[in-house]
Design an enzyme around this catalytic site. Structure first.
Site, PDB file in Angstrom:
ATOM      1  N   GLU A 102     101.574  10.378  83.532  1.00 26.91           N
ATOM      2  CA  GLU A 102     101.174  11.442  82.603  1.00 26.91           C
ATOM      3  C   GLU A 102     102.399  12.267  82.216  1.00 26.91           C
ATOM      4  O   GLU A 102     103.390  12.316  82.946  1.00 26.91           O
ATOM      5  CB  GLU A 102     100.086  12.306  83.284  1.00 26.91           C
ATOM      6  CG  GLU A 102      99.594  13.505  82.520  1.00 26.91           C
ATOM      7  CD  GLU A 102      98.946  13.203  81.170  1.00 26.91           C
ATOM      8  OE1 GLU A 102      99.544  12.483  80.364  1.00 26.91           O
ATOM      9  OE2 GLU A 102      97.858  13.731  80.915  1.00 26.91           O
ATOM     10  N   ASP A 103     102.329  12.910  81.053  1.00 23.84           N
ATOM     11  CA  ASP A 103     103.455  13.742  80.632  1.00 23.84           C
ATOM     12  C   ASP A 103     103.471  15.084  81.360  1.00 23.84           C
ATOM     13  O   ASP A 103     104.477  15.505  81.896  1.00 23.84           O
ATOM     14  CB  ASP A 103     103.449  13.948  79.102  1.00 23.84           C
ATOM     15  CG  ASP A 103     102.112  14.437  78.554  1.00 23.84           C
ATOM     16  OD1 ASP A 103     101.143  14.607  79.326  1.00 23.84           O
ATOM     17  OD2 ASP A 103     102.010  14.659  77.332  1.00 23.84           O
ATOM     18  N   ASP A 125      98.506  20.339  83.314  1.00 21.01           N
ATOM     19  CA  ASP A 125      98.344  21.738  82.904  1.00 21.01           C
ATOM     20  C   ASP A 125      97.143  22.303  83.664  1.00 21.01           C
ATOM     21  O   ASP A 125      97.251  22.636  84.844  1.00 21.01           O
ATOM     22  CB  ASP A 125      98.175  21.757  81.379  1.00 21.01           C
ATOM     23  CG  ASP A 125      98.154  23.140  80.784  1.00 21.01           C
ATOM     24  OD1 ASP A 125      98.821  24.036  81.320  1.00 21.01           O
ATOM     25  OD2 ASP A 125      97.453  23.345  79.768  1.00 21.01           O
ATOM     26  N   PHE A 161     104.831  26.642  76.412  1.00 23.26           N
ATOM     27  CA  PHE A 161     104.437  25.402  75.760  1.00 23.26           C
ATOM     28  C   PHE A 161     105.645  24.480  75.585  1.00 23.26           C
ATOM     29  O   PHE A 161     106.581  24.782  74.851  1.00 23.26           O
ATOM     30  CB  PHE A 161     103.742  25.660  74.428  1.00 23.26           C
ATOM     31  CG  PHE A 161     102.963  24.457  73.979  1.00 23.26           C
ATOM     32  CD1 PHE A 161     101.744  24.137  74.563  1.00 23.26           C
ATOM     33  CD2 PHE A 161     103.484  23.593  73.020  1.00 23.26           C
ATOM     34  CE1 PHE A 161     101.046  22.994  74.200  1.00 23.26           C
ATOM     35  CE2 PHE A 161     102.788  22.449  72.639  1.00 23.26           C
ATOM     36  CZ  PHE A 161     101.569  22.154  73.233  1.00 23.26           C
ATOM     37  N   ARG A 197     107.865  14.849  69.436  1.00 19.99           N
ATOM     38  CA  ARG A 197     107.892  13.862  70.527  1.00 19.99           C
ATOM     39  C   ARG A 197     109.268  13.223  70.663  1.00 19.99           C
ATOM     40  O   ARG A 197     109.629  12.718  71.709  1.00 19.99           O
ATOM     41  CB  ARG A 197     106.859  12.751  70.281  1.00 19.99           C
ATOM     42  CG  ARG A 197     105.409  13.226  70.336  1.00 19.99           C
ATOM     43  CD  ARG A 197     104.484  12.013  70.390  1.00 19.99           C
ATOM     44  NE  ARG A 197     103.101  12.345  70.055  1.00 19.99           N
ATOM     45  CZ  ARG A 197     102.208  12.808  70.924  1.00 19.99           C
ATOM     46  NH1 ARG A 197     102.546  12.999  72.182  1.00 19.99           N
ATOM     47  NH2 ARG A 197     100.972  13.066  70.535  1.00 19.99           N
TER      48      ARG A 197
HETATM   49  P1  IMP Z   1      95.187  19.449  81.140  1.00 17.91           P
HETATM   50  O1  IMP Z   1      93.926  18.667  81.026  1.00 17.91           O
HETATM   51  O2  IMP Z   1      94.973  20.907  80.843  1.00 17.91           O
HETATM   52  O3  IMP Z   1      95.916  19.249  82.455  1.00 17.91           O
HETATM   53  O4  IMP Z   1      96.115  19.023  79.974  1.00 17.91           O
HETATM   54  C1  IMP Z   1      96.878  17.915  80.000  1.00 17.91           C
HETATM   55  C2  IMP Z   1      97.264  17.500  78.603  1.00 17.91           C
HETATM   56  O5  IMP Z   1      97.437  18.623  77.728  1.00 17.91           O
HETATM   57  C3  IMP Z   1      98.595  16.815  78.646  1.00 17.91           C
HETATM   58  O6  IMP Z   1      98.446  15.442  78.739  1.00 17.91           O
HETATM   59  C4  IMP Z   1      99.225  17.215  77.336  1.00 17.91           C
HETATM   60  O7  IMP Z   1      98.874  16.286  76.342  1.00 17.91           O
HETATM   61  C5  IMP Z   1      98.599  18.518  76.967  1.00 17.91           C
HETATM   62  N1  IMP Z   1      99.493  19.659  77.295  1.00 17.91           N
HETATM   63  C6  IMP Z   1      99.331  20.579  78.262  1.00 17.91           C
HETATM   64  N2  IMP Z   1     100.349  21.452  78.295  1.00 17.91           N
HETATM   65  C7  IMP Z   1     101.192  21.063  77.317  1.00 17.91           C
HETATM   66  C8  IMP Z   1     102.469  21.562  76.874  1.00 17.91           C
HETATM   67  O8  IMP Z   1     103.059  22.541  77.371  1.00 17.91           O
HETATM   68  N3  IMP Z   1     103.022  20.875  75.851  1.00 17.91           N
HETATM   69  C9  IMP Z   1     102.445  19.780  75.269  1.00 17.91           C
HETATM   70  N4  IMP Z   1     101.272  19.288  75.667  1.00 17.91           N
HETATM   71  C10 IMP Z   1     100.648  19.926  76.680  1.00 17.91           C
HETATM   72 MG    MG Z   2      98.716  14.075  77.014  1.00 17.25          MG
END
Ligand code: IMP
Ligand code: MG
Length: 180
Positions: A99-100, A103, A152, A165
């Site tokens: 995963e990238d 969050d 962000f 990207r």
């Molecule tokens: P989560 O479900 O809140 O953990 O969100 C995960 C997804 O939200 C990641 O796979 C990203 O695609 C996106 N995301 C969360 N934070 C960021 C950020 O700071 N920059 C870009 N994408 C983010």
């Molecule tokens: Mg993502």
């Protein structure tokens, strides 16, 4: 790379990312040894990390791709949709989700539960970025590149509305870009 005023700052420079990916790969190589495992690359944010990582992996590794969507703009919608499923069956296999960024943790806890229902042998998580202060569910990554503050992040595969990207560094998007 020279950045314009839509970029607030460079958070993690390219060279530092490269070095950290090598360290994570060394750890993964040690942990899996000769065991076969499959990278589950979450499209689209993690494709650059996955591409760098897999070239440092020396073991019995395969890769498959999954696409889920949970985000619009800079805030989570709380809803996770399966856009494209894996091609390979996962029953009895070792899975390493790539995963990238973690969050809130909602996306990965959803995905982990979905994959667990298919009875894999194991499921682990690798993420290049982690924002632990934002977590709303109990979820931990197994291989984390960098913990970052609640800002962000864009670049190295991460986008804001599908842009940025391509940036080689992880950067912080200027607030003026999403608060306008
Ligand atoms: P989560 O479900 O809140 O953990 O969100 C995960 C997804 O939200 C990641 O796979 C990203 O695609 C996106 N995301 C969360 N934070 C960021 C950020 O700071 N920059 C870009 N994408 C983010
Ligand atoms: Mg993502």
């Amino acid at each position: 790379m020279k950045y314009g005023k839509d970029i607030e700052k460079v958070l993690i420079p390219e060279e530092q990312i490269k070095a950290r990916v090598k360290e994570l790969a060394a750890q993964i190589n040690r942990d899996y040894g000769d065991e076969e495992y499959m990278l589950v690359c979450i499209l689209r944010g993690s494709y650059i990390f996955a591409a760098d990582l897999i070239r440092e992996l020396t073991g019995n590794v395969k890769i498959d791709f999954i696409s889920i969507s949970s985000y619009s703009g800079t805030t989570t919608s709380g809803e996770v949709n399966l856009v494209k499923d894996l091609k390979e069956p996962v029953q009895g296999r070792n899975l390493l989700i790539v995963e990238d960024i973690i969050d809130t943790g909602l996306t990965l806890s959803y995905l982990k539960a979905m994959l667990a229902a298919r009875q894999p042998k194991s499921v682990k998580i690798a993420a290049i970025l982690d924002k632990p202060s934002r977590r709303t569910v109990d979820l931990k990554g197994d291989y984390i590149g960098f913990e970052i503050p609640d800002e962000f992040a864009i670049g190295y595969g991460l986008d804001y509305e599908e842009k940025y990207r391509n940036l080689p560094d992880v950067c912080v998007l200027a607030r003026s870009e999403y608060e306008k």
